[in-house]
Design an enzyme around this catalytic site. Sequence first.
Site, mmCIF file in Angstrom:
data_model
loop_
_atom_site.group_PDB
_atom_site.id
_atom_site.type_symbol
_atom_site.label_atom_id
_atom_site.label_comp_id
_atom_site.label_asym_id
_atom_site.label_seq_id
_atom_site.Cartn_x
_atom_site.Cartn_y
_atom_site.Cartn_z
ATOM 1 N N LYS A 21 -49.623 -55.342 -36.319
ATOM 2 C CA LYS A 21 -50.378 -56.479 -36.847
ATOM 3 C C LYS A 21 -49.847 -56.876 -38.222
ATOM 4 O O LYS A 21 -49.593 -58.055 -38.476
ATOM 5 C CB LYS A 21 -51.858 -56.094 -36.930
ATOM 6 C CG LYS A 21 -52.801 -57.253 -37.066
ATOM 7 C CD LYS A 21 -54.249 -56.779 -37.120
ATOM 8 C CE LYS A 21 -54.744 -56.281 -35.783
ATOM 9 N NZ LYS A 21 -55.997 -55.512 -35.880
ATOM 10 N N ARG A 91 -58.572 -54.547 -41.487
ATOM 11 C CA ARG A 91 -58.172 -54.517 -40.076
ATOM 12 C C ARG A 91 -57.184 -53.400 -39.802
ATOM 13 O O ARG A 91 -56.180 -53.271 -40.486
ATOM 14 C CB ARG A 91 -57.503 -55.848 -39.698
ATOM 15 C CG ARG A 91 -58.228 -57.063 -40.215
ATOM 16 C CD ARG A 91 -57.426 -58.337 -40.017
ATOM 17 N NE ARG A 91 -57.216 -58.653 -38.611
ATOM 18 C CZ ARG A 91 -56.415 -59.605 -38.184
ATOM 19 N NH1 ARG A 91 -55.721 -60.324 -39.055
ATOM 20 N NH2 ARG A 91 -56.277 -59.820 -36.891
ATOM 21 N N GLY A 100 -58.461 -53.113 -29.253
ATOM 22 C CA GLY A 100 -59.862 -52.714 -29.330
ATOM 23 C C GLY A 100 -60.118 -51.229 -29.514
ATOM 24 O O GLY A 100 -61.258 -50.790 -29.485
ATOM 25 N N MET A 102 -59.308 -49.301 -32.183
ATOM 26 C CA MET A 102 -59.679 -48.901 -33.528
ATOM 27 C C MET A 102 -60.540 -49.985 -34.153
ATOM 28 O O MET A 102 -60.868 -50.959 -33.522
ATOM 29 C CB MET A 102 -58.428 -48.608 -34.339
ATOM 30 C CG MET A 102 -57.736 -47.354 -33.837
ATOM 31 S SD MET A 102 -56.302 -46.977 -34.793
ATOM 32 C CE MET A 102 -55.386 -48.446 -34.595
ATOM 33 N N ARG A 335 -48.892 -61.149 -31.258
ATOM 34 C CA ARG A 335 -48.207 -59.959 -30.771
ATOM 35 C C ARG A 335 -47.635 -60.260 -29.397
ATOM 36 O O ARG A 335 -48.044 -61.229 -28.740
ATOM 37 C CB ARG A 335 -49.161 -58.765 -30.697
ATOM 38 C CG ARG A 335 -50.295 -58.996 -29.732
ATOM 39 C CD ARG A 335 -51.261 -57.834 -29.713
ATOM 40 N NE ARG A 335 -52.466 -58.238 -29.016
ATOM 41 C CZ ARG A 335 -53.681 -57.771 -29.253
ATOM 42 N NH1 ARG A 335 -53.878 -56.880 -30.181
ATOM 43 N NH2 ARG A 335 -54.704 -58.192 -28.565
ATOM 44 N N HIS A 453 -62.554 -57.670 -23.052
ATOM 45 C CA HIS A 453 -61.995 -56.315 -23.113
ATOM 46 C C HIS A 453 -61.590 -55.835 -21.722
ATOM 47 O O HIS A 453 -60.481 -55.368 -21.499
ATOM 48 C CB HIS A 453 -63.031 -55.370 -23.727
ATOM 49 C CG HIS A 453 -62.595 -53.948 -23.774
ATOM 50 N ND1 HIS A 453 -62.899 -53.033 -22.785
ATOM 51 C CD2 HIS A 453 -61.823 -53.287 -24.668
ATOM 52 C CE1 HIS A 453 -62.347 -51.885 -23.088
ATOM 53 N NE2 HIS A 453 -61.699 -51.990 -24.226
ATOM 54 N N SER A 762 -23.429 -34.642 -3.100
ATOM 55 C CA SER A 762 -24.722 -35.250 -3.384
ATOM 56 C C SER A 762 -25.584 -34.171 -4.019
ATOM 57 O O SER A 762 -25.838 -33.132 -3.401
ATOM 58 C CB SER A 762 -25.356 -35.771 -2.104
ATOM 59 O OG SER A 762 -26.637 -36.268 -2.386
ATOM 60 N N CYS A 829 -29.610 -37.166 -4.384
ATOM 61 C CA CYS A 829 -30.605 -37.549 -3.383
ATOM 62 C C CYS A 829 -31.938 -36.835 -3.580
ATOM 63 O O CYS A 829 -32.761 -36.801 -2.685
ATOM 64 C CB CYS A 829 -30.060 -37.312 -1.980
ATOM 65 S SG CYS A 829 -29.683 -35.590 -1.659
ATOM 66 N N TYR A 849 -23.529 -43.191 -7.026
ATOM 67 C CA TYR A 849 -24.732 -43.750 -6.392
ATOM 68 C C TYR A 849 -25.937 -42.854 -6.619
ATOM 69 O O TYR A 849 -25.810 -41.678 -6.965
ATOM 70 C CB TYR A 849 -24.509 -43.968 -4.893
ATOM 71 C CG TYR A 849 -24.460 -42.682 -4.082
ATOM 72 C CD1 TYR A 849 -23.284 -41.932 -3.998
ATOM 73 C CD2 TYR A 849 -25.594 -42.206 -3.417
ATOM 74 C CE1 TYR A 849 -23.240 -40.749 -3.270
ATOM 75 C CE2 TYR A 849 -25.547 -41.032 -2.682
ATOM 76 C CZ TYR A 849 -24.378 -40.307 -2.615
ATOM 77 O OH TYR A 849 -24.334 -39.139 -1.909
#
Length: 873
Positions: A21, A91, A100, A102, A335, A453, A762, A829, A849
């Site tokens: 903030k 704030r 919400g 804090m 934000r 909220h 593999s 795999c 892969y």
Amino acid sequence: MKYVYAFDEGRGDMKKLLGGKGANLAEMKRIGLPVPEGFTITTDACNMYYEQNENMGDELISQIKSSLSELENRTGKKLGGKDSPLLVSVRSGAYVSMPGMMDTVLNLGMNDETVKVIAKLSDDERFAMDSYRRFIQMFSDVVLGIEKYNFDNVFDDVKESKGVTQDTELSAEDLKAIIEKYKLIVFEHIQEPFPQDPQKQLLMAVEAVFSSWNNPRAKIYRQANDIAHDLGTAVNIQEMVFGNMGEDSGTGVAFTRNPSTGEKALFGEFLMNAQGEDVVAGIRTPQPVSALEKQNKKVYDEFLSTVNALEKHYKDMQDIEFTIEQGKLFFLQTRTAKRTAASAIRVAVDMVDEGLITKEEAIMRIDPSIIDKLLHPTFDPNALAKAHCITKGLPASPGAASGKVYFYSEDVVRAKNNGEKTILVRMETSPEDIEGMISSEGILTARGGMTSHAAVVARGMGKCCVAGCHDVKVSESEKIFYVGNMLFKEGDEISLDGNTGEVYKGIIPATKVEFSGHFGRLMKWADEIRAMKVRTNADTPKDAKTAVKFGAEGIGLCRTEHMFFEEDRIPIVREMILAKNIEQRQNALDKLLPIQKKDFYDMYLEMGNRPMTVRLLDPPLHEFLPHEAKDIELLASELNMEVKVLEEHIAALEEHNPMLGHRGCRLGITYPEIYQMQCKAIVEAAIDVKEKNGSEIELEIMIPLVGNKKELEILRKLAIKTLEDVFEQGQQILKYKIGTMIEVPRAALTADEIAQSADFFSFGTNDLTQMTLGFSRDDAGKFLPIYKSREIYEKDPFQSLDQTGVGELIKIATKKARNTKSDLKIGICGEHGGDPQSIQFFAKVGFDYISCSPYRVPIARIAAAQAEILSKK
Ligand code: ADP
Ligand code: MG
Ligand code: MG
């Protein structure tokens, strides 16, 4: 140390120090937006406060005081001043946004004296009283720890006795009376009058914000979202602007695009003559932002152009808080907006089209784990057509949820622990309900809008939510709700459609959704960028089909044991295992051959030209045998055997530690005819498919659990011989590769030798993790949670690769193998093939892969593209 920064000393990239903030307020100020003046106390200060046993210390206090006088100079107002009193908000604001969680205090600086000055200056006594009563209530709640309901009750009583429904209908006199009652409540709780000294109010509020970092709901939120506990919060002190200064004032929340769908259209709500939390608290029903145009065209136009500029500046969707004070617009927060998976994808793709970001940036913005949420369930349309819709609210967060109704967070948690699916039903949610929201399938609220909220938190969680459903009359204390005269009690079943806002009686079966256009485009970009191939683990044509739909380029692991378990063949499998001699075994295998061939035929048909790695039989044989007395009796009669003899036979196959027992290539060495049959089935099936549709199939046969190069040498020869025999007979030749799994630590350590007989590797990271850590996956449940909570292993090593240990073995093996054969094809795999963090690691090591379960294929495609982008940075 500098603990305090004026807004014009900060920047958007200082989030760690100033909190999200604070940094964004500074950034908005820097680019010239109308932001009320103020300063930020750093997260360092918060951490220092905790280090000093919750003590602010003289240095911090003196820095706060000098920043305050600077603010007073700038604004020409004074905290507690008799001519022109300064009022501020205090704030909280952490590095990562925790909506919400804090606390915030508004209108600080009010007391019995300043309220009079403000009444005079504003020529609006009602406004002054309204601000003071809000301040007493918030300060008492946040700083003095006197719960809000104490004040709400008084407030509601006065409203009722005056016969009004709206807060704004109360007069200055009414509010004065309320203030006196509020002060009495405070005195009853703390045995002292409400603090009148504004300087003291300020320091108390700062300390309370520091403390709110560690309140229970904030801790739970951090746990649920993997946020570190030692980041601390910053505190912003900001001059107040007033949205409650009459009908030309107001306050609101807006998103630059739609956070549910991603649609490019301003989305938000506001209330005239209101302050702070009024919009999100859902006490009055807000209006959509578009309605502002009628209220005040000038402000609306300014708002629109600023909001667009903000989005261009940040190059991402913003979530903005604003206030209008007597026709003048102020921005109080911006934000990066939280959004649903669908919205995240649409916004990223649209922003590429708009030229705001590159394709690479778009891909980097997608948290691969949200893709799961994109496969959000929707109700089965047939079932939905028959379902009984009882009412409709706002479609606050998409998805489809069914479950039993509960009204309290702790009841939801308890029910979930009993294995129930639940829907949390509340008048409106508050941060206290967070645990219940996490544990439920969906959330239904009677009040609150699209930015309430409940709506914001549910979207962040990817959880279905229907909000503001006014027909639902909830009595939380009685644990019931009514819709009309229909009564629902705790435990009754309902369903929610988060896409439409509809609420249904009873349970409705849900199905997964298909990919949409934006998603498809993003995935295509990912495919163009990534270097690693993405395959799937699939044992059935159905799974193979799903995986191909999700973008799998082949099968990296086709297990054959699952095929053996099918009902029509398990008797033959048992016959094969219990054979007394080789003829009997061969006899059983001859019966199995056509069945197994059909399995592979169907798989090859499904896969077309895509490659498929088939792993020969892996599990210990006794897994196929019955263990219950009645099943043993049945089998004995089928096989014409005495029960006792069969029991002895089964006992003989029992192992003390089957995971390390007679399995994998050890079966192939001891019963070569089993592997022979499988190889024959594979090649014959492939030839048949080739003849049928011309698919160019290259066989890939994989030998499991090799630990010694000789094992592979022997079995490779056996496989090749079998294939060549078939080629000779049918005069058809297919290309083939014989490879191995690397899952025994010895194989990793001698990978240079093993590579000599292998065409591909593999990594079977499940077994490799078990054997490297010495944890059996089936037994680790008893201690792994404690290991995780004590951070011995940070994550479950069966879900996310243990890069330090198992990863080291993988690096050694890859290096040694490539020394032998520089172009050896290497992949993975295990479970880890679908885990984004592990995928980053495999890319770094240089794998060709990854292979994962069908539903994780899209995640793997994105994660592989991200790995490639990161490697170029
Ligand atoms: P949260 O992090 O819970 O959103 P905020 O610190 O953003 O808390 O404060 C909540 C609301 O309080 C803001 O959206 C805004 O409406 C109001 N508010 C905060 N500071 C001020 C201020 N200086 N002037 C006017 N309103 C404010
Ligand atoms: Mg806010
Ligand atoms: Mg294995």
